[in-house]
Design a protein around this motif. Structure first.
Motif, PDB file in Angstrom:
ATOM      1  N   MET A  26      67.916  66.598  28.527  1.00  0.00           N
ATOM      2  CA  MET A  26      66.909  65.871  29.281  1.00  0.00           C
ATOM      3  C   MET A  26      65.529  66.313  28.827  1.00  0.00           C
ATOM      4  O   MET A  26      65.310  67.489  28.589  1.00  0.00           O
ATOM      5  N   GLU A  27      64.613  65.373  28.703  1.00  0.00           N
ATOM      6  CA  GLU A  27      63.273  65.780  28.323  1.00  0.00           C
ATOM      7  C   GLU A  27      62.601  66.474  29.504  1.00  0.00           C
ATOM      8  O   GLU A  27      63.001  66.315  30.643  1.00  0.00           O
ATOM      9  N   GLU A  28      61.617  67.259  29.197  1.00  0.00           N
ATOM     10  CA  GLU A  28      60.925  68.007  30.239  1.00  0.00           C
ATOM     11  C   GLU A  28      60.211  67.074  31.204  1.00  0.00           C
ATOM     12  O   GLU A  28      59.922  65.937  30.883  1.00  0.00           O
ATOM     13  N   TYR A  29      59.919  67.592  32.359  1.00  0.00           N
ATOM     14  CA  TYR A  29      59.166  66.833  33.343  1.00  0.00           C
ATOM     15  C   TYR A  29      57.851  67.537  33.627  1.00  0.00           C
ATOM     16  O   TYR A  29      57.687  68.714  33.337  1.00  0.00           O
ATOM     17  N   VAL A  30      56.914  66.786  34.197  1.00  0.00           N
ATOM     18  CA  VAL A  30      55.624  67.333  34.588  1.00  0.00           C
ATOM     19  C   VAL A  30      55.631  67.428  36.106  1.00  0.00           C
ATOM     20  O   VAL A  30      56.130  66.528  36.782  1.00  0.00           O
ATOM     21  N   SER A  31      55.093  68.503  36.656  1.00  0.00           N
ATOM     22  CA  SER A  31      55.058  68.660  38.110  1.00  0.00           C
ATOM     23  C   SER A  31      53.941  67.832  38.717  1.00  0.00           C
ATOM     24  O   SER A  31      52.857  67.728  38.155  1.00  0.00           O
ATOM     25  N   ILE A  32      54.235  67.265  39.872  1.00  0.00           N
ATOM     26  CA  ILE A  32      53.205  66.562  40.653  1.00  0.00           C
ATOM     27  C   ILE A  32      52.674  67.593  41.631  1.00  0.00           C
ATOM     28  O   ILE A  32      53.439  68.199  42.378  1.00  0.00           O
ATOM     29  N   LYS A  33      51.352  67.784  41.629  1.00  0.00           N
ATOM     30  CA  LYS A  33      50.779  68.839  42.459  1.00  0.00           C
ATOM     31  C   LYS A  33      49.705  68.335  43.413  1.00  0.00           C
ATOM     32  O   LYS A  33      49.453  68.959  44.428  1.00  0.00           O
ATOM     33  N   GLN A  34      49.063  67.228  43.093  1.00  0.00           N
ATOM     34  CA  GLN A  34      47.926  66.792  43.900  1.00  0.00           C
ATOM     35  C   GLN A  34      48.368  65.962  45.098  1.00  0.00           C
ATOM     36  O   GLN A  34      49.214  65.070  44.978  1.00  0.00           O
ATOM     37  N   ASN A  35      47.757  66.244  46.245  1.00  0.00           N
ATOM     38  CA  ASN A  35      48.109  65.582  47.492  1.00  0.00           C
ATOM     39  C   ASN A  35      47.977  64.063  47.390  1.00  0.00           C
ATOM     40  O   ASN A  35      48.832  63.327  47.869  1.00  0.00           O
ATOM     41  N   ARG A  36      46.907  63.574  46.723  1.00  0.00           N
ATOM     42  CA  ARG A  36      46.724  62.120  46.656  1.00  0.00           C
ATOM     43  C   ARG A  36      47.838  61.446  45.863  1.00  0.00           C
ATOM     44  O   ARG A  36      48.208  60.310  46.158  1.00  0.00           O
ATOM     45  N   GLU A  37      48.397  62.141  44.886  1.00  0.00           N
ATOM     46  CA  GLU A  37      49.514  61.571  44.131  1.00  0.00           C
ATOM     47  C   GLU A  37      50.773  61.518  44.993  1.00  0.00           C
ATOM     48  O   GLU A  37      51.511  60.541  44.961  1.00  0.00           O
ATOM     49  N   PHE A  38      51.006  62.574  45.789  1.00  0.00           N
ATOM     50  CA  PHE A  38      52.134  62.555  46.723  1.00  0.00           C
ATOM     51  C   PHE A  38      51.970  61.383  47.696  1.00  0.00           C
ATOM     52  O   PHE A  38      52.919  60.637  47.932  1.00  0.00           O
ATOM     53  N   GLN A  39      50.761  61.228  48.244  1.00  0.00           N
ATOM     54  CA  GLN A  39      50.505  60.156  49.216  1.00  0.00           C
ATOM     55  C   GLN A  39      50.736  58.780  48.602  1.00  0.00           C
ATOM     56  O   GLN A  39      51.290  57.884  49.235  1.00  0.00           O
TER      57      GLN A  39
END
Length: 111
Positions: A1-14
């Protein structure tokens, strides 16, 4: 599987919570949203409902390990958020991996 990037910013979660499609089971909630990039992005949420800090950290570890052992067929270009529930810290990563695969198949993320 290729690597993933972490989602860290609140606005992106929202953004993913509001616009994404959700898949629910007693052990895990999965939010999926197509992104415009050619990368796979993943975030993990554990609320205080999950339990104390030890249980929340275990939930995150189990989710991360279940995701790491996922099949290689995961398509890039998606944002994924996994929300731990009360049962998550009591599960093994192999059990959670099955639930996760089921969610991702119904979302069309796995080929």
């Amino acid at each position: 599987m290729e690597e993933y990037v972490s989602i860290k910013q609140n606005r992106e979660f929202q953004r993913i919570y509001s616009k994404g499609k959700s898949f629910v089971s007693p052990a895990l909630v999965t939010y999926v949203l197509k992104n415009r990039k050619d990368t796979l992005r993943m975030g993990i949420t554990t609320s205080k409902k999950t339990g104390n800090a030890v249980r929340r950290n275990r939930s995150r570890r189990v989710i991360r390990e279940a995701f790491r052992s996922m099949p290689r067929e995961i398509c890039p270009g998606f944002d994924l958020i996994f929300v731990a529930r009360a049962k998550t810290p009591m599960m093994k990563s192999t059990e959670l991996s099955r639930v996760m695969a089921q969610h991702l198949k119904s979302a069309g993320v796995i080929k």
